[in-house]
Design a protein around this motif. Structure first.
Motif, mmCIF file in Angstrom:
data_model
loop_
_atom_site.group_PDB
_atom_site.id
_atom_site.type_symbol
_atom_site.label_atom_id
_atom_site.label_comp_id
_atom_site.label_asym_id
_atom_site.label_seq_id
_atom_site.Cartn_x
_atom_site.Cartn_y
_atom_site.Cartn_z
ATOM 1 N N PRO A 491 24.040 53.918 11.384
ATOM 2 C CA PRO A 491 23.833 54.619 10.102
ATOM 3 C C PRO A 491 24.950 54.341 9.100
ATOM 4 N N ARG A 494 24.541 50.834 7.623
ATOM 5 C CA ARG A 494 23.478 50.802 6.613
ATOM 6 C C ARG A 494 23.920 51.477 5.318
ATOM 7 N N GLN A 495 24.741 52.487 5.454
ATOM 8 C CA GLN A 495 25.245 53.171 4.263
ATOM 9 C C GLN A 495 26.199 52.282 3.475
ATOM 10 N N GLU A 516 24.573 55.464 17.186
ATOM 11 C CA GLU A 516 24.151 56.328 16.086
ATOM 12 C C GLU A 516 25.279 57.213 15.576
#
Length: 630
Positions: A491, A494-495, A516
């Motif tokens: 995550p 992706r940010q 994650e």
């Protein structure tokens, strides 16, 4: 009586022993002092006992009771009888450690209660501890005993050949290691590093199944030259991204290897000489290439081994290294030196991840270098593969050495870091190390902020030292390679990278790499960058008398990591806050349990999903303390 109890009695019965009280001296003279000459077997046994304590092997850490005696602290491990009665105890003398364990072995022995007999020597000590293992784990303990025998033989070989090798390096490259410049001379630093013990794994100098003659012919600590062998493989059986045109210009054709009839149907694949014979025959059969692939008659291209041994530098093209699979193991029975084909794709993908971050962080553009690892080939088998690693151009005038070589002994008896400090940092090794730590921790923390951790240990990170052409000032850069096993906080990635993140992650086929949350990236940053590339030097410089205590360098590590964390943001949930909470301020830190996962226990018994990321816990040496950490 159980099998374990029987083995314990047998081991103790044959052990060299003499009555001794735990509070009395148990070895001739005083306890071994840091820096004092110690026999190879005693050195090895101290490291093995310390690792066993750190990893809580047979309960040495959690089932023992600390006992204070006149000569120091002991850990007392009770020995229950099969009927549950008191079978006495084993005692191990310890000292305060503080690096990756609270305690480390102080003397290379065990003492048995109640009779006060001492057990000395690797065979006796390991026999007594093996007897306490679960019967299901005895094969692993037996394998580790063999590792110790191999390592001891190698250590003694190193001692016998040190002057010979140092004289050879001096004749080839000059008397001052600080003047060993360029890619070819960097292999001389690998030779020095290969004669140094690993910071964690106690039997790292051993290589399974290789004898003295093979070590002298092919191991990096002897700086040998040898010819590579070549296999002509049907083109359709090879995976080769970019096709034959991607291979180096020096790559031989089958015709050039004396196989002209295969020139249009086959491509050449290099084979390490140690893989010839049964390992190669088995690999060809398993890959369905028996009879289709043809081994050329003689060697072609001379090579020199790097620190990893399975990777070699080419004598006529030193900026090109070939990573070749070997049918041996180091750092544990399960750490085989073969090359799984998927790791080649992972390495190329890891390089692209690094390049993507550098493109967004311009301050690292000229400070962080990466070898090109996008050219590789394999025939679908872990012994039929090659990585063509090419180093950046422009390093001919630079000193290029792996971090692992800094504390190695150089010809003449001084440490490598002493020579480099004289040339580049006014004779101050701590100043040189601080320059390295400033860049290293800034870079790795920056990656952490993107949700990335690299398995870039001492062998995979090189210092590049030279002087700037503009004003002649000292310049330090970092050169990375072998980033085939990173960890990702998906995550976060992706940010930070947006749509590019999924494209960069797509080649990584191992689910263990994709997390994650921050846990896996924090553990890898801690156990590899912090412990192996920073903390080990704080304690190592103190052991060598270059600083009064580890705190002299640990303060710098703490300060540089805190500065890097600050740049990542300190609001709750931001990477900098997580880094401070889980590393700088944590009560304990994760520590690699390499012996347990690598050899002693099967994956089913240890629960390790990856032998290189199986952890126990140890003290946080970054927290300020009011006492000397040693």
């Amino acid at each position: 009586m159980t099998r374990a109890a029987t083995a314990a009695m047998a081991a103790m019965a044959v052990a060299p022993s003499a009555p001794v009280a735990p509070g009395a001296p148990v070895a001739p003279g005083a306890p071994v002092a840091p820096g004092a000459p110690v026999a190879a077997e005693e050195t090895l046994l101290l490291r093995v006992l310390s690792a066993f304590i750190r990893e809580d092997v047979v309960g040495l850490r959690t089932r023992s009771t600390a006992v204070e005696r006149e000569d120091g602290r002991w850990l007392r491990l009770p020995l229950p009888l099969p009927d549950g009665g008191d079978g006495g105890a084993l005692l191990v003398p310890v000292r305060a450690d503080g690096f990756q364990g609270e305690d480390a072995a102080r003397l290379p022995l065990l003492v048995r209660e109640p009779d006060g007999r001492r057990l000395t020597g690797s065979e006796a000590v390991l026999g007594a501890l093996t007897a306490l293992a679960d019967p299901l784990d005895l094969p692993g303990f037996d394998a580790f005993a063999e590792e110790c025998r191999q390592t001891l033989a190698t250590m003694r070989l190193h001692d016998r050949t040190a002057h010979e090798v140092f004289d050879d390096l001096t004749a080839r490259y000059g008397g001052d290691p600080a003047d060993w410049t360029g890619p070819a001379a960097s292999l001389a630093y690998d030779t020095l590093a290969a004669r140094l013990d690993h910071p964690v794994y106690p039997t790292a100098r051993g290589r399974s199944g290789l004898d003295d003659e093979q070590l002298r012919a092919y191991a990096p600590e002897f700086h040998p030259r040898f010819g590579l062998r070549w296999l002509a493989v049907p083109r359709e059986a090879l995976t080769l991204p970019g096709g034959p045109a991607a291979l180096p210009a020096s790559w031989p054709s089958p015709a050039g290897l004396g196989l002209p009839e295969l020139a249009h149907t086959h491509l050449a694949l290099p084979v390490h000489p140690l893989t010839l014979g049964a390992p190669l025959r088995d690999a060809l059969r398993e890959a369905g290439l028996e009879g289709a692939a043809v081994l050329a008659d003689g060697p072609y291209l001379d090579a020199v081994p790097t620190l990893s041994m399975r990777t070699v530098g080419l004598v006529g093209e030193p900026e090109l290294h070939l990573k070749l699979p070997l049918a041996t193991a180091t750092l544990g029975l399960r750490n085989r030196r073969t090359i799984k084909p998927v790791t080649l794709a992972h390495g190329a993908a890891g390089q692209r991840v690094v390049e993507a971050v550098i493109a967004r962080e311009p301050r690292f553009k000229d400070a962080v270098l990466h070898a090109d690892e996008t050219v590789y080939a394999h025939a679908g088998h872990e012994l039929l593969a090659v990585l063509c690693r090419r180093y950046p151009a422009g390093l001919d005038r630079a000193v290029v050495l792996p971090l692992a070589a800094l504390l190695a002994t150089a010809p003449g008896g001084r440490l490598v870091i002493d020579h480099l400090a004289d040339r580049f940092h006014g004779g101050d090794p701590v100043a040189l190390l601080d320059t390295c730590l400033t860049l290293l921790l800034d870079w790795q923390a920056t990656l952490y902020g993107y949700g990335i951790a690299l398995a870039s240990h001492q062998q995979n990170v090189s210092l590049v030292l030279d002087r700037t052409p503009q004003d002649g000032r000292t310049r330090l850069r970092l050169l990375f390679k072998d980033d085939d096993s990173p960890r990702f906080h998906v995550p976060r990635l992706r940010q930070t990278l947006g749509a590019e993140a999924d494209e960069l992650l797509a080649p990584f086929q191992d689910p263990r790499m994709l997390g994650e949350d921050h846990r896996a990236v924090t553990d890898m940053l801690t156990t590899i960058t912090l412990h192996l590339c920073a903390g080990s030097y704080a304690f190592g410089l103190a052991e060598h008398g270059r600083t009064a205590s580890p705190e002299a360098v640990l303060g710098l590590v703490r300060e540089r990591l805190a500065e890097a964390a600050e740049r990542l943001g300190t609001a709750p949930g931001e990477p900098g806050a997580v880094l401070r909470e889980r590393v700088l301020d944590a009560a304990e830190l994760p520590v690699k349990a390499m012996v347990t996962a690598g050899t002693l226990l099967t994956k089913e018994r240890s629960g390790a999903s990856d032998v290189n990321t199986h952890y126990t816990t140890g003290p946080n040496y970054l927290r300020r303390r009011g006492r000397d950490l040693r």
